[in-house]
Design a protein around this motif. Sequence first.
Motif, mmCIF file in Angstrom:
data_model
loop_
_atom_site.group_PDB
_atom_site.id
_atom_site.type_symbol
_atom_site.label_atom_id
_atom_site.label_comp_id
_atom_site.label_asym_id
_atom_site.label_seq_id
_atom_site.Cartn_x
_atom_site.Cartn_y
_atom_site.Cartn_z
ATOM 1 N N LEU A 70 -8.898 -4.688 -0.227
ATOM 2 C CA LEU A 70 -9.392 -4.560 0.885
ATOM 3 C C LEU A 70 -8.814 -3.368 1.889
ATOM 4 C CD1 LEU A 70 -10.318 -8.162 1.597
ATOM 5 C CD2 LEU A 70 -11.737 -6.527 0.232
ATOM 6 N N LYS A 71 -7.639 -3.612 2.391
ATOM 7 C CA LYS A 71 -7.095 -2.771 3.228
ATOM 8 C C LYS A 71 -6.430 -1.410 2.629
ATOM 9 C CE LYS A 71 -6.221 -6.245 6.974
ATOM 10 N NZ LYS A 71 -5.270 -6.380 7.989
ATOM 11 N N ALA A 112 -14.224 -8.560 3.911
ATOM 12 C CA ALA A 112 -14.890 -8.378 2.647
ATOM 13 C C ALA A 112 -15.736 -7.114 2.395
ATOM 14 C CB ALA A 112 -15.814 -9.591 2.549
ATOM 15 N N SER A 113 -16.308 -6.528 3.557
ATOM 16 C CA SER A 113 -17.149 -5.368 3.655
ATOM 17 C C SER A 113 -16.198 -4.162 3.072
ATOM 18 C CB SER A 113 -17.748 -5.189 5.016
ATOM 19 O OG SER A 113 -16.615 -4.812 5.833
ATOM 20 N N GLN A 114 -15.313 -4.291 3.222
ATOM 21 C CA GLN A 114 -14.182 -3.019 2.629
ATOM 22 C C GLN A 114 -14.046 -3.107 1.314
ATOM 23 O OE1 GLN A 114 -11.726 -3.138 6.840
ATOM 24 N NE2 GLN A 114 -10.611 -2.938 5.155
ATOM 25 N N LYS A 159 -7.247 0.354 -7.532
ATOM 26 C CA LYS A 159 -8.756 0.414 -8.235
ATOM 27 C C LYS A 159 -9.037 -1.066 -8.549
ATOM 28 C CE LYS A 159 -10.907 2.319 -12.284
ATOM 29 N NZ LYS A 159 -10.476 2.977 -13.451
ATOM 30 N N MET A 160 -8.308 -2.132 -8.471
ATOM 31 C CA MET A 160 -8.593 -3.448 -9.054
ATOM 32 C C MET A 160 -7.648 -4.264 -8.345
ATOM 33 S SD MET A 160 -6.260 -4.453 -11.421
ATOM 34 C CE MET A 160 -6.711 -5.727 -12.576
ATOM 35 N N ILE A 219 1.004 -1.230 -0.007
ATOM 36 C CA ILE A 219 -0.020 -0.051 0.076
ATOM 37 C C ILE A 219 0.814 1.125 0.055
ATOM 38 C CG2 ILE A 219 -1.568 1.376 1.598
ATOM 39 C CD1 ILE A 219 -2.815 -1.491 2.416
ATOM 40 N N ASP A 220 1.931 1.392 0.860
ATOM 41 C CA ASP A 220 2.829 2.392 0.766
ATOM 42 C C ASP A 220 3.592 2.633 -0.295
ATOM 43 O OD1 ASP A 220 1.908 2.768 3.452
ATOM 44 O OD2 ASP A 220 3.796 2.090 4.625
#
Length: 722
Positions: free
Chosen positions: A603-604, A652-654, A610-611, A569-570
């Motif tokens: 998710l996180k 999953a909700s994210q 984007k994908m 992510i970073d």
Amino acid sequence: MGKFLKTGLLFLLIGLSSVAQKKITVDEIYRGQFRTKGMDELNAMKNTDQYTVLNFDKPSESARIDLFDFATLKKTATLFDGKDFSELKTFDSYSFDPSEKKILIAVNSNQIYRHSFTADYFLYEIGTKKLEKLFTGVQEPTFSPDGNKIAYASGNNLFVYDIASKKTTQITSDGKKNSIINGISDWVYEEEFAVVRMFDWSADSKKLAYVRFDETEVPEFSMTVFEKELYPKTETFKYPKAGEKNALVSLHLFDVSSAKDQSVNLSKYNDFYIPRLKWTNDANVLSAQIINRHQDNLDILFIDGNSAASKVILNEKDAAYVDITDNLTFLKDNSFIWTSEKDGFNHIYYYDKTGKLQNQVTKGNWEVTAYYGFDDKTGNIFYQSVENGSTVRDVYRISLNGKNKKKLSSQNGTNAATFSPKFDYYINNFSSSTVPPTFTLRAAKDGKELQTIVENSALLEKMKGYDLPTKEFFTLKTIKGNELNAWMIKPKDFDPAKKYPVFMFQYSGPGSQQVANDWLDYNDLWFLSLTQQGYIIACVDGRGTGFKGAAFKKMTQKELGKFEVEDQIDAAKVIGNYPYVDASRIGIFGWSYGGFMASNCILKGADVFKMAIAVAPVTNWRFYDSIYTERYMQTPQENASGYDDNSPINFASQLKGKYLLIHGSADDNVHVQNSMQMIESLVQANKQFDWAIYPDKNHGIYGGMTRIQLFDKMTDFVLKNL
């Protein structure tokens, strides 16, 4: 008119450019259009300075084993020619007896799991050209050191075949599928300790040591096999998941002449593994490695071949885990060479036969990545290391006392070596991100190149027509200050004034490496095809990956998927700030551990990516096997939060971006259960996503048109969603 000429010239140049840059297709990649030439089944002989190669003769459609001299590279003989034997026109593999006058040749190989297989075996005598079929559907036939017998496994039992008398002696009789295995590893040992043969001959050929696996209490896993039958069948096998019961292992010594079988007393150990066993050069001393379930405390035992009494000769402890390797090497006097990370980097150590440390042979803030052997006439050790940077490999020699170190390789990239038996010569296999594999003959004393054996200039010439970009290697520094190895491939017509989408690739598993200066694999070729469609490809090796020291590799302990995900992510945020990157169009892809990572990232890192495409992912480490998972996570009973806080099924909700989930239904390694649980979590979170299940395909998802269809699907997903 002048204006017309300029316009016409412009159109001509554009036309030439489009002709010059041919487009790579998935079909070309997986039909082998970019396959490299190499040296198939390259084996150094043990008794002479020669080597053998498996060659294929197209006119006769037959395989042959050719013998070459290291010194001259000239072919001196064809040891076996398949065209002379209708039943062995082509074959799968071969091995020599200790005298190198007989060859065991395997045909009709039937894959079981990743490394294991059954096969039919023929015995061929080179001198008389006599061929005889010995075995049908057996595993791991192995010559005794005197060459008179062959031990093998069949139906979970061990046997010894006497070549002269043609008599077979059955050593064990209690072998039974999903219950007892003798001399062959169970599923989890094979996958995680990379071992199949769990028996070994003593140096005098009088004894056979073997490990017995009692799988009775190991939970079973079942897979539906669909094929094209009216009723699918069920394949059931023993698979110990994290925290569940492992096979009970015992170590045995079998005396071939007396048929006496005795077990080694290992009662002081509890819930343990025997990842390696190996007879020493003393015919009466067996070595065995015993490691506890946490894999942070390893003993090397020396076991008396007569009494079966054992003593600890070396103990290795680590705050995280001790890696299992095949580097243990016994010298003539039973002193031994061992590799260890105990000073923070993987290095070579030398011990006397009592286990007393004589010398740390290599030292420094770099890693030894391969041990090639010891030349007893010069006292030199040969090895591969990353001393010149963690993304490259070089070949070295060094004296046993740690002096006179010399770098033998000369090219910057990845060098690997196959040494001649007398350590006078070696074949260097070199490649880099711009140079396909090149095999050269070199002198072992100084690395001097003597002759080129195989090169791939024709492939390079062919690839010129595609006018492809190359990898740019660099160090990416995150906002947290972590310095990570990275590469990037930009489109060939890259324009720094434009904004490009970025497709990130990673694997990220403990000790792994994707940022390496070596030749292109199939994934790389696919990435190059995406650059031709306007994408930048990037790869970053986060914390937890290998070859930068134990602290960097083992810092993810008990938290698989935490720091590695943070780093991706970073890294995406850093890349998104490059002036030529469209930060709103960053995607990520991975397979297996990389699929676990890609799932967590979408998710996180929902606001960053984007994908994502996840192939055969672990979605909860509770579903994966005991040896691999517990090495890094301990058990779920001990470390529940480590498992659950980093499992994508719990987040999953994210999901915000586009997500493609892919799995093979017959994946014996990362079970399709992982994706089914992920699908259910996403469904119950009312999230839209794409998914594909490949019937009866294993962890590699291949066979027939499968890879072409799979990568066309992934290409289409990238084009539509990034």
